[in-house]
Write a protein that holds these residues in place. Structure first.
Motif, PDB file in Angstrom:
ATOM      1  N   CYS A  48      -0.368  -7.888  -4.583  1.00 27.72           N
ATOM      2  CA  CYS A  48      -1.705  -7.466  -4.986  1.00 27.72           C
ATOM      3  C   CYS A  48      -1.958  -7.827  -6.449  1.00 27.72           C
ATOM      4  N   ALA A  49      -1.007  -7.500  -7.307  1.00 28.29           N
ATOM      5  CA  ALA A  49      -1.180  -7.779  -8.743  1.00 28.29           C
ATOM      6  C   ALA A  49      -1.263  -9.282  -8.989  1.00 28.29           C
ATOM      7  N   ARG A  80      -6.429  -4.201   1.121  1.00 24.78           N
ATOM      8  CA  ARG A  80      -6.536  -3.255   0.021  1.00 24.78           C
ATOM      9  C   ARG A  80      -7.995  -3.027  -0.411  1.00 24.78           C
ATOM     10  N   GLN A 126       6.821  -1.672  -0.067  1.00 26.71           N
ATOM     11  CA  GLN A 126       5.672  -1.319  -0.899  1.00 26.71           C
ATOM     12  C   GLN A 126       5.690  -2.103  -2.209  1.00 26.71           C
ATOM     13  N   HIS A 153      -6.531   4.258   0.103  1.00 27.13           N
ATOM     14  CA  HIS A 153      -6.333   4.524  -1.314  1.00 27.13           C
ATOM     15  C   HIS A 153      -7.630   4.919  -1.985  1.00 27.13           C
ATOM     16  N   ASP A 167      -3.962   1.882   1.578  1.00 23.53           N
ATOM     17  CA  ASP A 167      -3.091   2.032   0.426  1.00 23.53           C
ATOM     18  C   ASP A 167      -1.818   1.215   0.628  1.00 23.53           C
ATOM     19  N   ALA A 168      -1.002   1.175  -0.413  1.00 25.40           N
ATOM     20  CA  ALA A 168       0.179   0.315  -0.373  1.00 25.40           C
ATOM     21  C   ALA A 168       1.137   0.669   0.764  1.00 25.40           C
ATOM     22  N   ARG A 186       2.617  -4.285  -3.761  1.00 24.46           N
ATOM     23  CA  ARG A 186       2.067  -4.117  -5.113  1.00 24.46           C
ATOM     24  C   ARG A 186       2.178  -5.422  -5.897  1.00 24.46           C
ATOM     25  N   SER A 187       3.286  -6.097  -5.725  1.00 24.50           N
ATOM     26  CA  SER A 187       3.481  -7.359  -6.432  1.00 24.50           C
ATOM     27  C   SER A 187       2.460  -8.407  -5.963  1.00 24.50           C
TER      28      SER A 187
END
Lengths: 169, 210
Positions: free
Chosen positions: A143-144, A118, A136, B7, A124-125, A140-141
């Motif tokens: 990554c956060a 990332r 996805q 992104h 991107d995701a 995102r999880s």
């Protein structure tokens, strides 16, 4: 030599080495990893070349090799420092970024991989999800959570100052 | 503007940007090995370029000097493959993507300058040092005069040293086989092409390693 392999090797090996470097934290391990990746790519170049994205295909091989654990070398005590560019306190700046990279290498492999893809490779995701074979939402999880863990670790180490006013991700 | 699969990086928080910068800086410390077609199944060439006598002059200065037994630098030993590449998944632009005659890169420059200083401080090898080449690694004449001076001691924090080790970008100095408890920071110009300053500080945490 399969047609196209040589060009792909010349064009992408340095970029793959840098990604491998971030995943392993060690230049020699990264070198071995890229070697192993291109050995596989060389053997199945026809298949790679026909893929929608040869780049993604090859990165998937690289990531899977790390995941397999055959090439991954945990680095919990990286002797990182770096030369400095500007800043009022270069030693402090070095410590900050050293700690970030150390903390990155303490993360679980998948989380680390998501963050590298990332924030270094700028995927991107959806692209990361396709590359890793996960949803996805998982990307995102991860990554956060990865960012949160990094932030907590470096703040606990007291190495990040408030001079940049780090905001929420 | 983004491309499919990539992104938008403009909406990053400061922390995310710092992480991205730290990653880029870390990878910039290393030169990618040269991977040659036809070598898979066997290791790609690892012969240091200065042994091949094909590299430019600054590569010779970057040769690794092993003194006092175990002093070996670990960066700057590879030539870089071309990293300007088309196609998907291109990495973020880096300020330095590989050595060239005009821009040897921080790893090479660090090796070169400490190697030169160690040689220069040894009367038996001082005449091997090409001061004009040493000068080329510095930002300008003033930086060269202030840091290298007449005796190169500014490079090694006013200590006579007989060995050094660079691990990633950490510099360890040795005298008579003993590790010196000094933290060395090499400051580069913002484009990372030339040395502008070398900072020294006591390393209280460093234990003598013999």
């Amino acid at each position: 030599m399969e047609e196209g392999f040589e060009q792909f090797l010349a064009a992408r090996s340095a970029a793959l080495f840098r990604t491998a470097l971030l995943l392993t934290g060690d230049p020699h391990a990264a070198d071995d990893l890229v070697q192993a990746t291109f050995e596989k790519v060389c053997r199945k170049w026809g298949q790679v070349a026909r893929a929608d994205s040869p780049e993604a295909y090859v990165r998937r091989i690289l990531v899977n090799l790390v995941k397999d654990g055959r090439r991954d070398r945990s680095r919990h005590d990286l002797p990182l420092t770096e030369e400095l560019v500007g800043g009022a306190d270069p030693f402090r700046r070095t410590d900050q970024r050293d700690e970030l990279i150390r903390a990155l290498h303490r993360l679980p492999l998948r989380m680390r991989t998501v963050l590298v893809l990332r924030y270094f490779d700028d995927f991107d995701a959806p692209a990361i999800a396709a590359l890793l074979g996960v949803s996805q939402a998982t990307v995102r999880s991860q990554c956060a959570r990865g960012l949160a863990r990094l932030r907590a670790e470096v703040e606990a180490a007291g190495s990040l100052t408030s001079e940049r006013g780090f905001g929420e991700a | 503007m983004t491309t499919p699969g990539h992104h938008d990086t403009t909406d990053r928080s400061d922390f995310e940007q710092e992480l991205a910068d730290a990653m880029a800086d870390f990878t910039n410390r290393f030169q990618a090995p040269e991977y040659l077609p036809g070598t898979f199944g066997a290791k790609a060439r690892r012969t240091p370029p200065w042994l091949t006598r094909r590299g430019p002059a600054w590569l010779a200065a970057a040769s690794i000097l092993a003194l006092s037994g175990a002093v070996v630098a670990t960066v700057g030993v590879y030539r870089s493959a071309d990293s300007s590449s088309p196609g998907t998944g291109s990495p973020r632009p880096h300020p330095w993507t590989g050595p060239s005659k005009d821009n040897p890169g921080p790893g090479i420059a660090m090796n070169a300058i400490f190697d030169a200083a160690v040689r220069y401080q040894n009367p038996a090898t001082a005449d091997q040092v090409d001061l004009a080449m040493v000068r080329s690694f510095f930002k300008d004449d003033a930086a060269f005069a202030a840091i290298w001076g007449r005796d190169s001691l500014g490079v090694t924090c006013n200590q006579h040293v007989d060995g050094y080790r660079i691990t990633y970008a950490r510099v360890d100095l040795y005298a008579k086989g003993k590790h010196l408890p000094i933290r060395v920071a090499v400051v580069f110009t913002t484009d990372e092409t030339r040395i502008s300053e070398i900072l020294c500080a006591p390393d209280n945490a460093a234990a003598p390693t013999g």
